[in-house]
Design a protein around this motif. Structure first.
Motif, short mmCIF file in Angstrom:
data_model
loop_
_atom_site.label_atom_id
_atom_site.label_comp_id
_atom_site.label_asym_id
_atom_site.label_seq_id
_atom_site.Cartn_x
_atom_site.Cartn_y
_atom_site.Cartn_z
N SER A 10 -3.65 29.78 -31.54
CA SER A 10 -3.80 31.09 -32.16
C SER A 10 -2.86 31.18 -33.36
N GLN B 174 -2.10 39.91 -28.90
CA GLN B 174 -3.33 39.28 -29.37
C GLN B 174 -3.91 38.41 -28.27
N MET C 7 -6.02 35.31 -26.68
CA MET C 7 -6.25 33.91 -27.06
C MET C 7 -7.74 33.66 -27.30
#
Length: 86
Positions: free
Chosen positions: A54, A46, A48
């Motif tokens: 996050s 994923q 940031m």
């Protein structure tokens, strides 16, 4: 080689269950978070997205030990182990 061991400022809860929160230093807010299983297989990645914090859904992961890595420019900046429970 760990380039910046304190780049991940906080990571909670530990053990993780449904959501993992990762807080990084301002310098690495454009990096990405990678979660790998015990065999080194990346199970989640994923960005940031220009944020220092996050919230990552980890509900789908099986119980076990995982490595959370902060990556920038294809280099691992730092890594930390965390346990997943149900």
């Amino acid at each position: 080689e760990i380039l910046f061991p304190n780049a991940i400022q906080m990571m909670y809860p530990s053990p993780m269950t449904e959501t993992l929160t990762v807080v990084v230093t301002d310098k690495f807010k454009n990096g990405s978070i990678s979660i790998s299983d015990i065999e080194g297989k990346i199970v989640l990645q994923q960005n940031m997205s220009n944020q220092t914090e996050s919230h990552i859904n980890v509900d789908f992961l099986k119980q076990g030990v995982y490595t959370v890595s902060l990556i920038e420019h294809s280099k691992i900046i730092t890594s930390k182990k965390i346990i997943k429970t149900n």
